[in-house]
Structure formats: C-alpha cells, structure tokens
Design a protein around this motif. Sequence first.
Motif, PDB file in Angstrom:
ATOM      1  N   LYS A 141      37.667   4.362  30.310  1.00  0.00           N
ATOM      2  CA  LYS A 141      36.726   5.449  30.068  1.00  0.00           C
ATOM      3  C   LYS A 141      37.090   6.174  28.780  1.00  0.00           C
ATOM      4  O   LYS A 141      38.239   6.519  28.558  1.00  0.00           O
ATOM      5  CB  LYS A 141      36.773   6.439  31.248  1.00  0.00           C
ATOM      6  CG  LYS A 141      35.416   6.587  31.924  1.00  0.00           C
ATOM      7  CD  LYS A 141      35.542   7.402  33.173  1.00  0.00           C
ATOM      8  CE  LYS A 141      34.724   8.671  33.075  1.00  0.00           C
ATOM      9  NZ  LYS A 141      34.840   9.464  34.322  1.00  0.00           N
ATOM     10  N   GLY A 142      36.117   6.337  27.940  1.00  0.00           N
ATOM     11  CA  GLY A 142      36.343   7.047  26.681  1.00  0.00           C
ATOM     12  C   GLY A 142      36.936   6.197  25.575  1.00  0.00           C
ATOM     13  O   GLY A 142      36.929   6.581  24.413  1.00  0.00           O
ATOM     14  N   LYS A 143      37.450   5.016  25.941  1.00  0.00           N
ATOM     15  CA  LYS A 143      38.129   4.203  24.915  1.00  0.00           C
ATOM     16  C   LYS A 143      37.312   2.986  24.492  1.00  0.00           C
ATOM     17  O   LYS A 143      37.383   2.547  23.352  1.00  0.00           O
ATOM     18  CB  LYS A 143      39.486   3.724  25.454  1.00  0.00           C
ATOM     19  CG  LYS A 143      40.502   4.832  25.634  1.00  0.00           C
ATOM     20  CD  LYS A 143      41.304   5.003  24.352  1.00  0.00           C
ATOM     21  CE  LYS A 143      42.185   6.247  24.376  1.00  0.00           C
ATOM     22  NZ  LYS A 143      43.216   6.207  25.421  1.00  0.00           N
ATOM     23  N   GLY A 144      36.588   2.433  25.456  1.00  0.00           N
ATOM     24  CA  GLY A 144      35.805   1.258  25.079  1.00  0.00           C
ATOM     25  C   GLY A 144      35.793   0.192  26.157  1.00  0.00           C
ATOM     26  O   GLY A 144      36.425   0.332  27.211  1.00  0.00           O
ATOM     27  N   THR A 145      35.078  -0.877  25.880  1.00  0.00           N
ATOM     28  CA  THR A 145      34.890  -1.947  26.849  1.00  0.00           C
ATOM     29  C   THR A 145      35.124  -3.286  26.174  1.00  0.00           C
ATOM     30  O   THR A 145      34.800  -3.456  24.993  1.00  0.00           O
ATOM     31  CB  THR A 145      33.458  -1.914  27.401  1.00  0.00           C
ATOM     32  OG1 THR A 145      33.213  -0.612  27.920  1.00  0.00           O
ATOM     33  CG2 THR A 145      33.249  -2.948  28.492  1.00  0.00           C
ATOM     34  N   ARG A 146      35.686  -4.203  26.941  1.00  0.00           N
ATOM     35  CA  ARG A 146      35.845  -5.543  26.414  1.00  0.00           C
ATOM     36  C   ARG A 146      35.303  -6.552  27.416  1.00  0.00           C
ATOM     37  O   ARG A 146      35.690  -6.561  28.578  1.00  0.00           O
ATOM     38  CB  ARG A 146      37.318  -5.835  26.156  1.00  0.00           C
ATOM     39  CG  ARG A 146      37.540  -7.254  25.622  1.00  0.00           C
ATOM     40  CD  ARG A 146      38.989  -7.623  25.653  1.00  0.00           C
ATOM     41  NE  ARG A 146      39.742  -6.892  24.663  1.00  0.00           N
ATOM     42  CZ  ARG A 146      41.041  -6.615  24.786  1.00  0.00           C
ATOM     43  NH1 ARG A 146      41.719  -7.009  25.856  1.00  0.00           N
ATOM     44  NH2 ARG A 146      41.672  -5.952  23.850  1.00  0.00           N
ATOM     45  N   PHE A 147      34.364  -7.368  26.957  1.00  0.00           N
ATOM     46  CA  PHE A 147      33.862  -8.472  27.763  1.00  0.00           C
ATOM     47  C   PHE A 147      34.595  -9.725  27.321  1.00  0.00           C
ATOM     48  O   PHE A 147      34.594 -10.059  26.135  1.00  0.00           O
ATOM     49  CB  PHE A 147      32.358  -8.654  27.557  1.00  0.00           C
ATOM     50  CG  PHE A 147      31.544  -7.522  28.099  1.00  0.00           C
ATOM     51  CD1 PHE A 147      31.108  -7.540  29.408  1.00  0.00           C
ATOM     52  CD2 PHE A 147      31.232  -6.424  27.310  1.00  0.00           C
ATOM     53  CE1 PHE A 147      30.362  -6.485  29.926  1.00  0.00           C
ATOM     54  CE2 PHE A 147      30.501  -5.366  27.818  1.00  0.00           C
ATOM     55  CZ  PHE A 147      30.061  -5.393  29.128  1.00  0.00           C
ATOM     56  N   ARG A 148      35.218 -10.372  28.294  1.00  0.00           N
ATOM     57  CA  ARG A 148      35.972 -11.592  27.956  1.00  0.00           C
ATOM     58  C   ARG A 148      35.269 -12.799  28.541  1.00  0.00           C
ATOM     59  O   ARG A 148      35.139 -12.905  29.763  1.00  0.00           O
ATOM     60  CB  ARG A 148      37.361 -11.527  28.593  1.00  0.00           C
ATOM     61  CG  ARG A 148      38.435 -10.922  27.760  1.00  0.00           C
ATOM     62  CD  ARG A 148      39.639 -10.704  28.656  1.00  0.00           C
ATOM     63  NE  ARG A 148      40.342 -11.959  28.912  1.00  0.00           N
ATOM     64  CZ  ARG A 148      41.360 -12.377  28.176  1.00  0.00           C
ATOM     65  NH1 ARG A 148      41.772 -11.676  27.160  1.00  0.00           N
ATOM     66  NH2 ARG A 148      41.965 -13.504  28.476  1.00  0.00           N
TER      67      ARG A 148
END
Lengths: 648, 139
Positions: A502-509
């Motif tokens: 939350k607040g930092k970002g998302t990574r789809f792998r």
Amino acid sequence: MASIDISRYLTLYVSEAQEHLESLSDNLVKLEQAGSTGEVIDEAFRHAHSVKGMAASMGFELTAKLAHRMEDLLDAYRALKEKVDRASVDLLLSTTDALLGHVRASAEGKDVGDVSALMGALERKLYLLKPDTSPRPSAPPPASVAAPSAARGLGLPPRYQIKLKVAAGSATPGVRAFLAHKRLSGLGNVFDLRPPLDDLKAGRLADGNFSLELESTFHETEVRAALKTIADVELVSLKVIEPDAPPAPKTVEPEGPRVVGQEPARTVRVRTELLDQLLDGAGELLLATARVREVGKSVPEGARGVLDSEVDRLNALVKDLHAKVMKARMTPISVMTDRLPRAARDIARRRERDVELTITGAEVELDRAIVDELNDPLLHLLRNAIDHGIEPPVEREKQGKPPRGRVQVNVRREKDRVLLEVEDDGRGMDGDKLRAAAVARGLLTPEAAQGLSAREALMLACMPGVSTATDVTDISGRGVGMDAVKRAIESVGGTLEIESQKGKGTRFRLQLPLTVAVVQLLLVAVGDETFGLPVAKVSGVVEFPEAQLAHSQNASLLPFGNALLPVYSLAALLTVPGDDGVEQTRPYVVVEAESGKVALGVDRLQGQEEVVLKALSRPLDLVPGLAGVTILGNGRPIFILDVPRLLV
Amino acid sequence: MPNNVALCAEREYSPHAMAKRVLVVDDAIFMRDIIKDIFASGGFEVVGEASNGVEAVERYKELKPDLTTMDLVMPFKNGIEATREILRVDSKAVVVMCSALGQEALVMEAIEAGAMDFIVKPPRAEDVLAVVKKVLGEA
C-alpha cells in the motif's frame, strides 16, 4: 504492354502500411521524449514516406496526400533540427491514426473519411515552421570528370554544340535535363549551358529546350549513343564547332565519410498460419515415427537391427526438425511491447497522469502463440498500472513521491521460463477492500475471506466481478478485467502472481513457458462434464442406436467398418453421471487403445478445439486416464483423457 | 561513364542476348512486387531483391545484374550511398533510381553519384520499361 492489376497487392499493402504506421507512432512518442534526435526523426520520415509511396501506387490518393503532408512536416523538423513540441506530436499522432483508419478502410473496400481538417492543420503547422516555403537546398554542383588527359596530347579536343529538348509529357523535366547534362559532362567538359544549371534543375526550360557545348575526346557517334540512353530527352541538333577555349580545370569531388550501416538480418516474411501448419506437420511426423517404431516390434527379432537403427535415425531427424520449427516460431516480446509507449502516453494524457514507462528485455523470445495470447492482457496490465496505480501528480507530491510516476515492464529469461513483470510505484492494492468486495459479491464467506493470506487476497482481483476501482473509467475497470488477464496467462501455461504494498506500488509477475504444446482436441460431453480427446488418437465417430448394438457375453459391440468394436461407456469409465435414457441414439468415438480400436459411448459431441496442453501437477497426475488439463477459449478448464490408460 | 557507353554499344550488337538480369531494391515488399511484375511483363529476369542499401550492395556483388533499380529512402543505408558503393565496386553498374514525385533534389544527388536514370513511383509499366530499355541501349 502489360498492365498490372493493383488489387492483387492489397493484402500486402494493408499489412505493410500498418507496420509502417505502427512504427511511426512509436517514433513519434520517442520524439516527444527525446526531442528531435536525428535518427528517430529520420526513421519517422522514412515510414511516412513509405506509406505515401505505397498508397499512391495503390491509387489511394487521399491517403497518399495526407501521408505526404505529414512527410513534409517531419522533413521540416528534420531540416530545422527543432524539437517537436507536444502539440505537433499530437497532430502527427492523429494523422498516423487517421492513416491507419484509411488503410483499414481500404482493406474493407470502403471510402476513407474527410482529411481536409488534418491537411489544414498540417499545412498551418508547416507554414509556421517554414513561412518562406524555401525549397530544399539543392545538390552541390556537378563534379566534372574530365576526359583522360592523355587523349589531349595533340591539341584541344573537338567541341560539340548540342541542343536538346525534354519531352512535353515529362513529369520531371528538371531532373530529365539534369540527367542529360550529367551524362554529357561524363564525356568531357560542359560549357555555355543554357539555361544555367540552377534553372535547368528547377525545370525552368522554355518549351523543354536547353543547350550546351561539350568539349570531348569522344567521337560524335559515341556522344549521340550516350544521349540515346536517356528516356524523354530528345536530341534536337548536334554539330561540331571549333575549339576556342582551354579546358576547365579538373575538379574532383572530395569523398565524404562513409556511413557504415549495421548488418541487417536477412529475413523472409511468412504467414503465421504457415508456421502453425509447419508445427502441426512436424508433430504429426513425430507421431508417425513412433507408429513405425511400434509396427517394427512385430518384425522378427533377427531382422530388426537395421530397421531399429533407421527408425532411430529418422526419429532424431524428425526431432531436430521439430525443434527448428519451434525455433522459427519464436518471436521477440518487442512485438507486444513496442506499442506500449504509445498506449501509455494516451492513457496518461487522458487521465492526467505523468508517467515514465521503461521497458527492458524486449528482445527475449517466446513462442508466437504465447505472444499472440498475451497482447491484450499486457495492455490491460499497463492500463491498470497507470489508471489505478499511478496517482495524479499533485497527490504524489503530497505523499513525497516524485510527481512523475514510473511504470516498468521488465522481461527476462529464467531457465526454461520467461519472467515478465509489470511494476508501478503507485498507490498499491488494498487486500482488505478486495476481501470485502469478494464477500459483498457473495464469492466468499466472511470467514473464508479473512482466512486468506495477504497474497491470496490480492489474487481476488482476478475473480470475475471483483474490482476495487472506485470509479469506472473508459480506460479500465469495465467488465473485462483481471479475470480475463489471468485466464489468458493460464491458457498458455503461465502463472500470474501479484505483489503489492500500500502506498508503494504493485508488481504483476507473469511466469511464462517458452513454448507451448498445442493439441487438437475433440470435445465430448458426458452428463454435465466436458472432456477432451486428442484428435490424433481418434479414428472416427459414428452415431448409432444403443438398442441395435451387437452383444457377446457381457460386452456390447459396435459395427465399425468390417469389424465389431468393444463398446465402453465413458460415463462408466470415469464414474461420472451420464444422461439418462434408454433406446437412444448416441455418438460413439472410435479410438486407438492398447488392444486395438474401441468405441467410447458419449452423450454429446461438442466440436474440436486447438488447445495448449498443460501437464497435471501432484496429486492429479496420479489419477489414471488423465493426460493433462487445458483451459478452453470460453475459460472453462477441462481434462484431457489418456484413453489407453483409462481402459487398463 | 565512358565505359557505360561502350557497354551499351556492345549490347546493341547482340540481338540474341539472354533476358537482362535485374536486381530490385526497395524497402517495401509491396513496391518490389510491383516492380518485379513490371520487369517480368517486359521480358526481364529479376534475379534478386534487397530491402535496404547494405543488402543491395551485397546482392549486387553476388549477382552482378545488368540493371539495378534502387529506392532512394531506405533504412541502414539509403539508395544514394548504396549507388555510390555499387559503382565503386563496379564502375559499369547500371543503377536506376526509384523515386516519388517531390524528391527531385535527391534524385539529382543520386544522378551525381552515378545513377543512370530514374523512374517515378508509382511506377507505370510503360514508363519503367521505356526508361530501362533506353538505359540498356535496347531502344
């Protein structure tokens, strides 16, 4: 004279023009980021130019005109070495889109729309850049190559007075005249050119007439022969005059630095269906080889040595061929990622985000079936990242983040898998909201939702109907969502994982296989269940009334060709409930089993489908009779049956 | 240039010459196909194709065609540079530029570089064949 039927080239025109326009749009996005870098603008110019040429040749005049204006504008920027501003990039991109629309319309035999607004905008822009509409800088004056000086030993060479005329119909009188001038200056020294060279080159000729004097060691017949090789230029008169001037000093044009181009790969274009057919063919060969080996086992032991070694050799060759075909199908991921910068720009502008997209590893290769399948999902992930991930610049600054958001697409090869990550530094995903949404939609009980790990909770985003988007935009969050993305990835044998803070970002792998195992399935239904039978194992299908089956002891027999085949009920073999009903006519699928052909009674046939075979993992792989699993085009997972093992 | 003249003269005296061999250079397959068909219709033999200047020079060295048609604007190496290089390899090379209207300045640059003639895109069979037959001294 043969006339060329232009319509034959339409398909080629459409595909090639589209490629040029797509590359052009990439170039334009790069231009905006990097400014007017020579190489990119040169490339953009080339693409516009190619499209113009093709369209003109096809007789699509409006398309050609529009592309021509675009080319002019790009050329102006190129010449002025000026940065292409954002408004111009917008205009050029719109023009590119309009041209793409033209090409598609042409493909369907439709008329193209009105281009006058775009033409006007391009012309205004061009005028602002080059108000004087100055012509291109002309080429340097010709370097005269003097006749061999040895021939001048005996005084001055003869001088010819030559009058020429460019044919009235010539579209390019200036160039025609210049060509003649050049051809003659190759024979000696030219004097007294009328009109002067600049006027001649510009085509300012009275009725196409021009004249010159040539001092040359060549014989008159040779001069005449040289002029004969120029189309559309007519020799009006040629006479010898007395030499009265010394030859002009010999000048040699200095040679500029040579540009050493990079070695381009030699390639040919093939239709993708052909690649598919090649792979099918190679697969069939593998099967056929295996069959030959089987047949060989019936040959007496003593006579088998040569046969076996030849079959081994054949097998090795076929395997090698198969591997090469697989290799030919490998496509760089750039095919998918090349259009992302343009898409990112459009989404960011529409949503008023400031985004920097970086792509690494686009040269990694994957089977084209996977690349095809992942096109849309990748675009969707990008949209999600910008639309839901990256915050508006003001909000980002409040949180102490740089106003410009970052989205990265990183691809790399890891052993026999390809890892593709789409990562943003935006607001991240909220597992609790996802849990709540899943419960609200009745997809999970509150207890089950709480029982999920953080990572599992994020995966809820891939369930149909679960979305935390508070607003539904036209960009993402509407119906086709993450569930479609996940399904597409799984249909090619890949996996999707989500990491988010939350607040930092998302990574789809995305973990993807390099290649796919594609099989043709016959889909059959038993009761409510659908199963797949590999078509390669199926010898035939017949519909037959159950009551008319022959019987022997405790088995039913189906007449098929000249034989009676033992009948098995697939429902009974799989212990799943089938349709009830006596005396009915049902389909029987004749398949190869260990002991020969058998007939499998099913309830319904549901057609054929080409699918990607996925191996089963523990403990399902221990279940006899299952060859694997696949996901159908409609998203439904089904088992693929291994018939011989089913009958054991 | 003088060599070209001599060569043309020679060709005129061999009435039973074999079909002239042509190398077609253009970065668009589409355009190459059109040009190839035109040559085929005129009794020429298209022996090779190239899609950029670098390839053009290589193919030229390999094939030594009687005639090369050369697009002006191409990736890696443009038609003018390629023409220069081909003529450096073979001063007798007959290179005919293919250009769009509006590229007069470039065409003249190519002629400077040694191109023998030029044809205008979109190519019309009659025009193309008239130009190349002239250039090869066949008309």
